[in-house]
Design a protein around this motif. Structure first.
Motif, PDB file in Angstrom:
ATOM      1  N   ILE A  50       0.824  -1.210   0.000  1.00  0.00           N
ATOM      2  CA  ILE A  50       0.000   0.000   0.000  1.00  0.00           C
ATOM      3  C   ILE A  50       0.859   1.260   0.000  1.00  0.00           C
ATOM      4  O   ILE A  50       0.433   2.315  -0.491  1.00  0.00           O
ATOM      5  CB  ILE A  50      -0.989  -0.007   1.182  1.00  0.00           C
ATOM      6  N   VAL A  51       2.072   1.173   0.518  1.00  0.00           N
ATOM      7  CA  VAL A  51       2.974   2.326   0.539  1.00  0.00           C
ATOM      8  C   VAL A  51       3.172   2.872  -0.877  1.00  0.00           C
ATOM      9  O   VAL A  51       3.295   4.090  -1.076  1.00  0.00           O
ATOM     10  CB  VAL A  51       4.330   1.936   1.168  1.00  0.00           C
ATOM     11  N   ASP A  52       3.189   1.988  -1.859  1.00  0.00           N
ATOM     12  CA  ASP A  52       3.418   2.401  -3.247  1.00  0.00           C
ATOM     13  C   ASP A  52       2.271   3.224  -3.814  1.00  0.00           C
ATOM     14  O   ASP A  52       2.444   3.896  -4.841  1.00  0.00           O
ATOM     15  CB  ASP A  52       3.633   1.172  -4.141  1.00  0.00           C
ATOM     16  N   TYR A  53       1.132   3.186  -3.168  1.00  0.00           N
ATOM     17  CA  TYR A  53      -0.054   3.893  -3.674  1.00  0.00           C
ATOM     18  C   TYR A  53      -0.331   5.180  -2.893  1.00  0.00           C
ATOM     19  O   TYR A  53      -1.334   5.844  -3.144  1.00  0.00           O
ATOM     20  CB  TYR A  53      -1.265   2.969  -3.620  1.00  0.00           C
ATOM     21  N   LEU A  54       0.549   5.519  -1.976  1.00  0.00           N
ATOM     22  CA  LEU A  54       0.409   6.730  -1.174  1.00  0.00           C
ATOM     23  C   LEU A  54       1.396   7.783  -1.651  1.00  0.00           C
ATOM     24  O   LEU A  54       2.483   7.461  -2.134  1.00  0.00           O
ATOM     25  CB  LEU A  54       0.645   6.427   0.310  1.00  0.00           C
ATOM     26  N   GLU A  55       1.016   9.036  -1.491  1.00  0.00           N
ATOM     27  CA  GLU A  55       1.872  10.159  -1.856  1.00  0.00           C
ATOM     28  C   GLU A  55       2.142  11.015  -0.629  1.00  0.00           C
ATOM     29  O   GLU A  55       1.337  11.024   0.316  1.00  0.00           O
ATOM     30  CB  GLU A  55       1.201  11.011  -2.946  1.00  0.00           C
ATOM     31  N   PRO A  56       3.265  11.761  -0.620  1.00  0.00           N
ATOM     32  CA  PRO A  56       3.584  12.595   0.546  1.00  0.00           C
ATOM     33  C   PRO A  56       2.515  13.627   0.880  1.00  0.00           C
ATOM     34  O   PRO A  56       2.366  13.999   2.051  1.00  0.00           O
ATOM     35  CB  PRO A  56       4.903  13.273   0.131  1.00  0.00           C
ATOM     36  N   GLN A  57       1.756  14.088  -0.109  1.00  0.00           N
ATOM     37  CA  GLN A  57       0.737  15.099   0.163  1.00  0.00           C
ATOM     38  C   GLN A  57      -0.565  14.506   0.696  1.00  0.00           C
ATOM     39  O   GLN A  57      -1.461  15.236   1.095  1.00  0.00           O
ATOM     40  CB  GLN A  57       0.442  15.924  -1.100  1.00  0.00           C
ATOM     41  N   ASP A  58      -0.673  13.177   0.714  1.00  0.00           N
ATOM     42  CA  ASP A  58      -1.899  12.520   1.177  1.00  0.00           C
ATOM     43  C   ASP A  58      -2.018  12.539   2.692  1.00  0.00           C
ATOM     44  O   ASP A  58      -1.049  12.803   3.415  1.00  0.00           O
ATOM     45  CB  ASP A  58      -1.946  11.074   0.691  1.00  0.00           C
ATOM     46  N   LEU A  59      -3.208  12.211   3.158  1.00  0.00           N
ATOM     47  CA  LEU A  59      -3.494  12.099   4.592  1.00  0.00           C
ATOM     48  C   LEU A  59      -4.280  10.819   4.842  1.00  0.00           C
ATOM     49  O   LEU A  59      -5.327  10.599   4.226  1.00  0.00           O
ATOM     50  CB  LEU A  59      -4.318  13.294   5.078  1.00  0.00           C
ATOM     51  N   LEU A  60      -3.784   9.981   5.740  1.00  0.00           N
ATOM     52  CA  LEU A  60      -4.510   8.804   6.202  1.00  0.00           C
ATOM     53  C   LEU A  60      -5.242   9.158   7.492  1.00  0.00           C
ATOM     54  O   LEU A  60      -4.644   9.700   8.432  1.00  0.00           O
ATOM     55  CB  LEU A  60      -3.551   7.642   6.469  1.00  0.00           C
ATOM     56  N   VAL A  61      -6.535   8.841   7.545  1.00  0.00           N
ATOM     57  CA  VAL A  61      -7.344   9.129   8.735  1.00  0.00           C
ATOM     58  C   VAL A  61      -7.741   7.804   9.372  1.00  0.00           C
ATOM     59  O   VAL A  61      -8.501   7.025   8.794  1.00  0.00           O
ATOM     60  CB  VAL A  61      -8.586   9.958   8.385  1.00  0.00           C
ATOM     61  N   PHE A  62      -7.197   7.547  10.561  1.00  0.00           N
ATOM     62  CA  PHE A  62      -7.408   6.294  11.288  1.00  0.00           C
ATOM     63  C   PHE A  62      -8.454   6.475  12.382  1.00  0.00           C
ATOM     64  O   PHE A  62      -8.618   7.566  12.931  1.00  0.00           O
ATOM     65  CB  PHE A  62      -6.103   5.831  11.952  1.00  0.00           C
ATOM     66  N   ASN A  63      -9.110   5.391  12.737  1.00  0.00           N
ATOM     67  CA  ASN A  63     -10.035   5.347  13.875  1.00  0.00           C
ATOM     68  C   ASN A  63      -9.323   4.654  15.033  1.00  0.00           C
ATOM     69  O   ASN A  63      -9.003   3.469  14.952  1.00  0.00           O
ATOM     70  CB  ASN A  63     -11.309   4.583  13.494  1.00  0.00           C
ATOM     71  N   ASP A  64      -9.068   5.395  16.117  1.00  0.00           N
ATOM     72  CA  ASP A  64      -8.268   4.849  17.225  1.00  0.00           C
ATOM     73  C   ASP A  64      -9.113   4.230  18.333  1.00  0.00           C
ATOM     74  O   ASP A  64      -8.633   4.041  19.458  1.00  0.00           O
ATOM     75  CB  ASP A  64      -7.343   5.923  17.805  1.00  0.00           C
ATOM     76  N   THR A  65     -10.372   3.881  18.037  1.00  0.00           N
ATOM     77  CA  THR A  65     -11.193   3.228  19.050  1.00  0.00           C
ATOM     78  C   THR A  65     -10.564   1.905  19.487  1.00  0.00           C
ATOM     79  O   THR A  65      -9.839   1.263  18.729  1.00  0.00           O
ATOM     80  CB  THR A  65     -12.622   2.982  18.537  1.00  0.00           C
ATOM     81  N   LYS A  66     -10.855   1.500  20.708  1.00  0.00           N
ATOM     82  CA  LYS A  66     -10.343   0.250  21.260  1.00  0.00           C
ATOM     83  C   LYS A  66     -11.517  -0.641  21.651  1.00  0.00           C
ATOM     84  O   LYS A  66     -12.474  -0.190  22.286  1.00  0.00           O
ATOM     85  CB  LYS A  66      -9.469   0.524  22.481  1.00  0.00           C
ATOM     86  N   VAL A  67     -11.463  -1.898  21.229  1.00  0.00           N
ATOM     87  CA  VAL A  67     -12.555  -2.831  21.521  1.00  0.00           C
ATOM     88  C   VAL A  67     -12.546  -3.191  23.001  1.00  0.00           C
ATOM     89  O   VAL A  67     -11.519  -3.593  23.557  1.00  0.00           O
ATOM     90  CB  VAL A  67     -12.436  -4.105  20.669  1.00  0.00           C
ATOM     91  N   LEU A  68     -13.690  -3.047  23.620  1.00  0.00           N
ATOM     92  CA  LEU A  68     -13.839  -3.421  25.031  1.00  0.00           C
ATOM     93  C   LEU A  68     -13.929  -4.941  25.183  1.00  0.00           C
ATOM     94  O   LEU A  68     -14.450  -5.624  24.303  1.00  0.00           O
ATOM     95  CB  LEU A  68     -15.119  -2.823  25.605  1.00  0.00           C
ATOM     96  N   PRO A  69     -13.474  -5.472  26.316  1.00  0.00           N
ATOM     97  CA  PRO A  69     -13.815  -6.869  26.646  1.00  0.00           C
ATOM     98  C   PRO A  69     -15.260  -6.901  27.118  1.00  0.00           C
ATOM     99  O   PRO A  69     -15.567  -7.111  28.297  1.00  0.00           O
ATOM    100  CB  PRO A  69     -12.819  -7.215  27.754  1.00  0.00           C
ATOM    101  N   ALA A  70     -16.166  -6.671  26.166  1.00  0.00           N
ATOM    102  CA  ALA A  70     -17.551  -6.298  26.472  1.00  0.00           C
ATOM    103  C   ALA A  70     -18.451  -7.471  26.817  1.00  0.00           C
ATOM    104  O   ALA A  70     -19.562  -7.273  27.313  1.00  0.00           O
ATOM    105  CB  ALA A  70     -18.144  -5.530  25.287  1.00  0.00           C
ATOM    106  N   ARG A  71     -18.011  -8.703  26.535  1.00  0.00           N
ATOM    107  CA  ARG A  71     -18.868  -9.869  26.789  1.00  0.00           C
ATOM    108  C   ARG A  71     -18.570 -10.431  28.183  1.00  0.00           C
ATOM    109  O   ARG A  71     -17.464 -10.902  28.446  1.00  0.00           O
ATOM    110  CB  ARG A  71     -18.659 -10.934  25.719  1.00  0.00           C
ATOM    111  N   LEU A  72     -19.554 -10.369  29.055  1.00  0.00           N
ATOM    112  CA  LEU A  72     -19.425 -10.852  30.428  1.00  0.00           C
ATOM    113  C   LEU A  72     -20.320 -12.075  30.610  1.00  0.00           C
ATOM    114  O   LEU A  72     -21.538 -11.996  30.426  1.00  0.00           O
ATOM    115  CB  LEU A  72     -19.826  -9.767  31.419  1.00  0.00           C
ATOM    116  N   LEU A  73     -19.703 -13.197  30.967  1.00  0.00           N
ATOM    117  CA  LEU A  73     -20.452 -14.426  31.209  1.00  0.00           C
ATOM    118  C   LEU A  73     -20.594 -14.625  32.709  1.00  0.00           C
ATOM    119  O   LEU A  73     -19.609 -14.585  33.455  1.00  0.00           O
ATOM    120  CB  LEU A  73     -19.717 -15.617  30.585  1.00  0.00           C
ATOM    121  N   GLY A  74     -21.834 -14.811  33.161  1.00  0.00           N
ATOM    122  CA  GLY A  74     -22.073 -14.953  34.590  1.00  0.00           C
ATOM    123  C   GLY A  74     -23.217 -15.899  34.874  1.00  0.00           C
ATOM    124  O   GLY A  74     -23.656 -16.664  34.016  1.00  0.00           O
TER     125      GLY A  74
END
Length: 354
Positions: A50-74
């Motif tokens: 993918i590096v070959d398809y990017l240019e210095p003037q481009d901008l990558l926008v990432f989503n920095d959300t983190k997955v919770l250990p959201a499933r609780l078994l009880g």
């Protein structure tokens, strides 16, 4: 329904063996299908290319959300097994959640996960959700790390057959290497292909990057609920668009670069704030919820290119990529991916739509 807005137009047949059950050995070793919209050409690469398809003037926008250990078994006080799946934090001890079995977990029911960690069902909400309140000693997040499980998509079938160490390793691969802000029930899967080494190569090329946050909800797995795609109602998801990310987007546009969304979640955040970006305004509400629904006929205002995985038939994510590239081009690319035995969905391969 028939016509251009029929949900049936967004169905395709996928051989079950192409649903990825495990990730690639290395994140960047996933395959990458390049779709160029202008001439409708396809190229077969690996994600590390993918590096070959990017240019210095481009901008990558990432989503920095983190997955919770959201499933609780009880267990209920009767000893019956049950599950609480966290969706949204309301305050220090209260959450919106999904519960199983729903009919037996009524208001007042208590679920115990450990000696000093339990939850009581407070009330039933819409869409099968519940409001629950936790009782715990010490730090809630430490308790969640101890008792919670990272929720993997329902189409990954081999999780329960694995050893605990294998399950933990799989859960780790279900986080992006830049995950920072806890709150998601599912991963922004386009970002799973980036390794620290690949990010270093992108930085060395001079391509800029920035981060937004959108906490992916369980609705990401829900198929279209209506025969006419225009009548579907999108689930709301919490987002955060910091001022530095807004400025990075404006600077990219000013220098003539491409704003490249890493994933449909980043694309939705960018398009949610599009009007303020275009007007050059200071973002008035950097944090909120978005139910922006992008389907064909939508005109993208900020996103110039998109990195994305291969999506489920009849899903809102498939509609979003179809809005960007065109339904026929996307479905033709998917058919080529099937012929070439690409791997689909969360742990599968990727597309770059230019």
């Amino acid at each position: 329904m028939t016509g251009e807005f029929s949900a049936e137009l967004y169905k395709y047949e996928l051989p079950p063996e192409l649903i990825a059950q495990t990730p690639a050995a290395r994140r960047e070793d996933s395959r990458l299908l390049i779709l160029r919209r202008k001439n409708n050409s396809l190229e077969h690469k690996y994600f590390r290319d993918i590096v070959d398809y990017l240019e210095p003037q481009d901008l990558l926008v990432f989503n920095d959300t983190k997955v919770l250990p959201a499933r609780l078994l009880g267990r209920k006080e009767t000893g019956a097994r049950c599950e609480v799946f966290l969706l949204k934090q309301l305050d220090a001890a209260r959450w919106e959640a999904l519960v199983k079995p729903g009919r037996r977990l009524t208001s007042g029911s208590v679920v115990r996960f450990g000696a000093d960690f339990s939850a009581v069902i407070l009330e039933k909400l819409s869409d099968g959700r519940r409001r629950v309140e936790f009782s715990f000693a010490g730090d809630f997040w430490e308790k969640l790390r101890c008792y919670g499980q990272t929720p993997l998509p329902p189409y990954i079938k081999t999780v329960t057959e694995r050893s605990r160490s294998d399950r933990l390793a799989l859960a780790e691969r279900y986080q992006t290497v830049y995950a920072k802000t806890p709150g998601a029930a599912a991963a922004p899967t386009a970002g799973l292909h980036f390794s620290p080494e690949l990010l270093d190569k992108i930085e060395a090329k001079g391509t800029a990057k920035t981060f937004v946050t959108l906490h992916v909800g369980t609705g990401t797995f829900q198929p279209l609920q209506t025969a006419d795609i225009r009548e579907h109602r999108m689930h709301a998801e919490e987002y955060f668009f910091p001022e530095q990310a807004m400025q990075a987007v404006r600077e990219c546009r000013a220098r003539g670069g491409r704003v490249i969304a890493v994933g449909t979640t980043s694309a939705r955040v960018l398009e949610t704030a599009a009007e303020q970006i275009l007007r050059g305004e200071k973002i008035s509400a950097p944090q909120g919820s978005t139910s922006l629904y992008i389907y064909p006929e939508y005109q993208f205002k900020i996103v110039d290119a998109l990195i994305t995985n291969f999506h489920l038939p009849g899903s809102t994510l498939l509609l979003l990529v179809s809005a960007l590239a065109g339904r026929e081009k996307i479905l033709a690319a998917y058919q080529e991916a099937i012929r070439q035995r690409y791997r689909f969905f969360s742990f599968g391969d990727a597309m770059l739509i230019l």
